[in-house]
Scaffold this motif. Sequence first.
Motif, PDB file in Angstrom:
ATOM      1  N   SER A   1      11.269  66.576  11.564  1.00 25.06           N
ATOM      2  CA  SER A   1      12.629  66.080  11.802  1.00 25.06           C
ATOM      3  C   SER A   1      12.801  64.651  11.304  1.00 25.06           C
ATOM      4  O   SER A   1      13.744  64.345  10.565  1.00 25.06           O
ATOM      5  CB  SER A   1      12.938  66.125  13.304  1.00 25.06           C
ATOM      6  N   SER A   2      11.914  63.768  11.702  1.00 23.19           N
ATOM      7  CA  SER A   2      12.062  62.361  11.304  1.00 23.19           C
ATOM      8  C   SER A   2      11.601  62.138   9.867  1.00 23.19           C
ATOM      9  O   SER A   2      12.244  61.397   9.113  1.00 23.19           O
ATOM     10  CB  SER A   2      11.268  61.456  12.255  1.00 23.19           C
ATOM     11  N   GLY A   3      10.505  62.778   9.469  1.00 24.47           N
ATOM     12  CA  GLY A   3       9.932  62.544   8.140  1.00 24.47           C
ATOM     13  C   GLY A   3      10.906  62.890   7.027  1.00 24.47           C
ATOM     14  O   GLY A   3      10.979  62.187   6.014  1.00 24.47           O
TER      15      GLY A   3
ATOM     16  N   GLY B   1       8.840  70.734  10.000  1.00 23.61           N
ATOM     17  CA  GLY B   1       8.156  70.427  11.268  1.00 23.61           C
ATOM     18  C   GLY B   1       8.766  71.195  12.429  1.00 23.61           C
ATOM     19  O   GLY B   1       9.075  72.384  12.317  1.00 23.61           O
ATOM     20  N   SER B   2       8.970  70.521  13.543  1.00 21.35           N
ATOM     21  CA  SER B   2       9.504  71.200  14.737  1.00 21.35           C
ATOM     22  C   SER B   2      10.965  71.596  14.551  1.00 21.35           C
ATOM     23  O   SER B   2      11.457  72.500  15.233  1.00 21.35           O
ATOM     24  CB  SER B   2       9.339  70.310  15.971  1.00 21.35           C
ATOM     25  N   SER B   3      11.665  70.942  13.617  1.00 22.23           N
ATOM     26  CA  SER B   3      13.072  71.313  13.397  1.00 22.23           C
ATOM     27  C   SER B   3      13.194  72.729  12.837  1.00 22.23           C
ATOM     28  O   SER B   3      14.252  73.344  12.922  1.00 22.23           O
ATOM     29  CB  SER B   3      13.760  70.324  12.442  1.00 22.23           C
TER      30      SER B   3
ATOM     31  N   LEU C   1       3.371  63.140   2.711  1.00 20.57           N
ATOM     32  CA  LEU C   1       2.241  64.033   2.977  1.00 20.57           C
ATOM     33  C   LEU C   1       2.499  64.894   4.209  1.00 20.57           C
ATOM     34  O   LEU C   1       2.831  64.364   5.283  1.00 20.57           O
ATOM     35  CB  LEU C   1       0.975  63.199   3.196  1.00 20.57           C
ATOM     36  N   GLU C   2       2.350  66.177   4.055  1.00 20.20           N
ATOM     37  CA  GLU C   2       2.588  67.112   5.161  1.00 20.20           C
ATOM     38  C   GLU C   2       1.359  68.011   5.333  1.00 20.20           C
ATOM     39  O   GLU C   2       0.877  68.602   4.360  1.00 20.20           O
ATOM     40  CB  GLU C   2       3.843  67.946   4.857  1.00 20.20           C
ATOM     41  N   ALA C   3       0.910  68.103   6.594  1.00 13.55           N
ATOM     42  CA  ALA C   3      -0.303  68.896   6.867  1.00 13.55           C
ATOM     43  C   ALA C   3      -0.084  70.388   6.614  1.00 13.55           C
ATOM     44  O   ALA C   3      -0.987  71.085   6.164  1.00 13.55           O
ATOM     45  CB  ALA C   3      -0.725  68.684   8.324  1.00 13.55           C
TER      46      ALA C   3
HETATM   47  C1  LIG Z   1       9.201  75.001  20.380  1.00 10.94           C
HETATM   48  C2  LIG Z   1      10.074  73.773  20.425  1.00 10.94           C
HETATM   49  C3  LIG Z   1      11.418  73.891  20.771  1.00 10.94           C
HETATM   50  C4  LIG Z   1      12.226  72.751  20.830  1.00 10.94           C
HETATM   51  N1  LIG Z   1      13.570  72.899  21.027  1.00 10.94           N
HETATM   52  C5  LIG Z   1      14.380  71.808  20.975  1.00 10.94           C
HETATM   53  C6  LIG Z   1      15.785  71.941  21.044  1.00 10.94           C
HETATM   54  O1  LIG Z   1      16.342  73.052  21.005  1.00 10.94           O
HETATM   55  N2  LIG Z   1      16.545  70.812  21.096  1.00 10.94           N
HETATM   56  C7  LIG Z   1      15.980  69.566  21.099  1.00 10.94           C
HETATM   57  O2  LIG Z   1      16.713  68.575  21.215  1.00 10.94           O
HETATM   58  N3  LIG Z   1      14.629  69.410  20.948  1.00 10.94           N
HETATM   59  C8  LIG Z   1      13.843  70.504  20.851  1.00 10.94           C
HETATM   60  N4  LIG Z   1      12.494  70.357  20.648  1.00 10.94           N
HETATM   61  C9  LIG Z   1      11.973  69.004  20.380  1.00 10.94           C
HETATM   62  C10 LIG Z   1      12.300  68.549  18.958  1.00 10.94           C
HETATM   63  O3  LIG Z   1      12.177  69.611  18.030  1.00 10.94           O
HETATM   64  C11 LIG Z   1      11.338  67.409  18.595  1.00 10.94           C
HETATM   65  O4  LIG Z   1      11.533  66.353  19.519  1.00 10.94           O
HETATM   66  C12 LIG Z   1      11.537  66.851  17.187  1.00 10.94           C
HETATM   67  O5  LIG Z   1      11.591  67.884  16.228  1.00 10.94           O
HETATM   68  C13 LIG Z   1      10.387  65.904  16.889  1.00 10.94           C
HETATM   69  O6  LIG Z   1      10.509  65.425  15.564  1.00 10.94           O
HETATM   70  P1  LIG Z   1       9.311  64.573  14.940  1.00 10.94           P
HETATM   71  O7  LIG Z   1       9.750  64.130  13.606  1.00 10.94           O
HETATM   72  O8  LIG Z   1       8.883  63.552  15.948  1.00 10.94           O
HETATM   73  O9  LIG Z   1       8.090  65.610  14.815  1.00 10.94           O
HETATM   74  P2  LIG Z   1       7.977  67.012  14.097  1.00 10.94           P
HETATM   75  O10 LIG Z   1       9.301  67.564  13.731  1.00 10.94           O
HETATM   76  O11 LIG Z   1       7.112  67.844  14.971  1.00 10.94           O
HETATM   77  O12 LIG Z   1       7.232  66.685  12.731  1.00 10.94           O
HETATM   78  C14 LIG Z   1       5.904  66.309  12.622  1.00 10.94           C
HETATM   79  C15 LIG Z   1       5.374  66.774  11.272  1.00 10.94           C
HETATM   80  O13 LIG Z   1       4.213  66.047  10.946  1.00 10.94           O
HETATM   81  C16 LIG Z   1       3.223  66.924  10.461  1.00 10.94           C
HETATM   82  N5  LIG Z   1       1.931  66.319  10.736  1.00 10.94           N
HETATM   83  C17 LIG Z   1       1.351  66.140  11.942  1.00 10.94           C
HETATM   84  N6  LIG Z   1       0.164  65.511  11.809  1.00 10.94           N
HETATM   85  C18 LIG Z   1       0.014  65.279  10.480  1.00 10.94           C
HETATM   86  C19 LIG Z   1      -1.007  64.659   9.715  1.00 10.94           C
HETATM   87  N7  LIG Z   1      -2.092  64.128  10.296  1.00 10.94           N
HETATM   88  N8  LIG Z   1      -0.877  64.600   8.367  1.00 10.94           N
HETATM   89  C20 LIG Z   1       0.236  65.114   7.742  1.00 10.94           C
HETATM   90  N9  LIG Z   1       1.236  65.717   8.448  1.00 10.94           N
HETATM   91  C21 LIG Z   1       1.121  65.790   9.787  1.00 10.94           C
HETATM   92  C22 LIG Z   1       3.463  68.221  11.211  1.00 10.94           C
HETATM   93  O14 LIG Z   1       2.896  69.331  10.526  1.00 10.94           O
HETATM   94  C23 LIG Z   1       4.991  68.258  11.264  1.00 10.94           C
HETATM   95  O15 LIG Z   1       5.546  68.885  10.129  1.00 10.94           O
HETATM   96  C24 LIG Z   1      11.656  71.466  20.579  1.00 10.94           C
HETATM   97  C25 LIG Z   1      10.318  71.365  20.232  1.00 10.94           C
HETATM   98  C26 LIG Z   1       9.513  72.495  20.138  1.00 10.94           C
HETATM   99  C27 LIG Z   1       8.083  72.343  19.746  1.00 10.94           C
END
Ligand SMILES: Cc1cc2nc3c(=O)[nH]c(=O)nc-3n(C[C@H](O)[C@H](O)[C@H](O)COP(=O)(O)OP(=O)(O)OC[C@H]3O[C@@H](n4cnc5c(N)ncnc54)[C@H](O)[C@@H]3O)c2cc1C
Length: 435
Positions: A14-16, A79-81, A34-36
């Motif tokens: 989501s953020s990346g 990612g989680s999105s 970079l994405e895992a």
């Molecule tokens: C099952 C589920 C349902 C949800 N439902 C909702 C909802 O309906 N509404 C809501 O508001 N929130 C919801 N959330 C929460 C919301 O999706 C997250 O808060 C948000 O997506 C987080 O964004 P982020 O960028 O922090 O992380 P993420 O979107 O998780 O992205 C992290 C990315 O980094 C990658 N990564 C991790 N480690 C490494 C590494 N060492 N090297 C390279 N890449 C790496 C991962 O593979 C992933 O693609 C839900 C979460 C989950 C898991």
Amino acid sequence: MPGGADVIVVGAGSSGCVVAERLSRDPARRVLWLEAGGDKAAATELRLDRLPVEAGSQRAVHYPSRQGFDLPRGRGLGGSSAVNGGYFMRWHKSDFAGWPWPQQEIAAAYDRLDGGEAGGGSMHVAAFADDELHEYARAFENHWHDQGFGDSTGPWPDVGVVRVRSNRDGWLRRSAAESIAQRIEGRKNLQLLTDSEVIGLRRSGDRITAVVVGEQVIAADEVILCAGTLGTAQLLARSGIVGAQSIGVWEHREVLVRFTPATPPAPAARALLQSVLHTDDGIEIRCYNGDFADFISGVPATGPAMGVALMHTGEPGSIAWDLTSGLVVDLGEVSRSDREKLAVWAERVREMLDGPRFAALVERSGGGAVIDSVVRTSQHAWGTLPMGVDTDWLGRVTAVSGLRVLDASILPTAGSSGPHATVMMVASYIADQIA
Ligand SMILES: Cc1cc2nc3c(=O)[nH]c(=O)nc-3n(C[C@H](O)[C@H](O)[C@H](O)COP(=O)(O)OP(=O)(O)OC[C@H]3O[C@@H](n4cnc5c(N)ncnc54)[C@H](O)[C@@H]3O)c2cc1C
């Protein structure tokens, strides 16, 4: 693998996605991303009635918790999105009291993503329409109207019955990756590498200088972590940037009120969550449109449930990491007063399910709805490195230089809605400031 870049963005969730797109608009800035995990999700995985986070899914990793709950997180582009519930709600305006950012700039950053009043934006956000509502959601809204709650409408939710705004194209979840796909096409200064897990950060003195992928060390002027709350904590602990024991973490703890559907059951839902109630004491009541087993493969069927979630929880949990166990999350204790609050609202939900609006939907011969005794998780972990404490208000990590965190880790406070829209808003606001 390139030898270096001006900026390395770690994680394409989501953020990346927001950060990589915004920073690479300047053609003079070389951005390595970079994405895992793997590439874009298939359309079948983006259906709003399916969360592809089951064990063995290519779209998720699972972290353990001391409470025994599995904590899945999205993996791969989006990612989680790309795997979440598709609920895309702003926080309440009052949740930003104490943030130093101008309110109109927070609103502008949300607008870019959700299109404001009209909806749309880069995430194609739309509230569910009356004729799209599942029967449970319709009965839910009618019940709370009967109880004197008004509707909270428009882009800023408030106390009341809130129709969920969702990031979607019809009945498909629109992931952060889709929201930027067209804009980044052909950008020569942006290089995305999937299946490239960053396993460590290199430092020279107090400066982060490079990331490690496999056996390669890739240098950058700045590293920006968008690996998600748990992924970022793991990387920082593994690299010795934060203490590996007891990193604080916050979560929206939730109690479920289960019921047995009437015969014949309501038709299968096309989306998990279409309506919620926000209370004035910080509770979100979620009308899930079925059994979680209907939405996630491999989950045991336990009956449909309504969720009662503590949005402004009093106590943090903690994260520990070591070489043997890896990352383990302790969701922490729920204070007595929070338990009492959950119990009061769970009882009101039980009354709702045993009341007239659900008469045709709930089987009552077995004694009616049951409040689950376990306090669960919403899968929303945030706040391990809060802005204003462990980072500045532009995500710059205070312990070292050359390193920012722009994912859910830096949310400094709790919000009255789920985090997704706000995680992306924060990334968008900061990326705009530093681009
Ligand atoms: C099952 C589920 C349902 C949800 N439902 C909702 C909802 O309906 N509404 C809501 O508001 N929130 C919801 N959330 C929460 C919301 O999706 C997250 O808060 C948000 O997506 C987080 O964004 P982020 O960028 O922090 O992380 P993420 O979107 O998780 O992205 C992290 C990315 O980094 C990658 N990564 C991790 N480690 C490494 C590494 N060492 N090297 C390279 N890449 C790496 C991962 O593979 C992933 O693609 C839900 C979460 C989950 C898991």
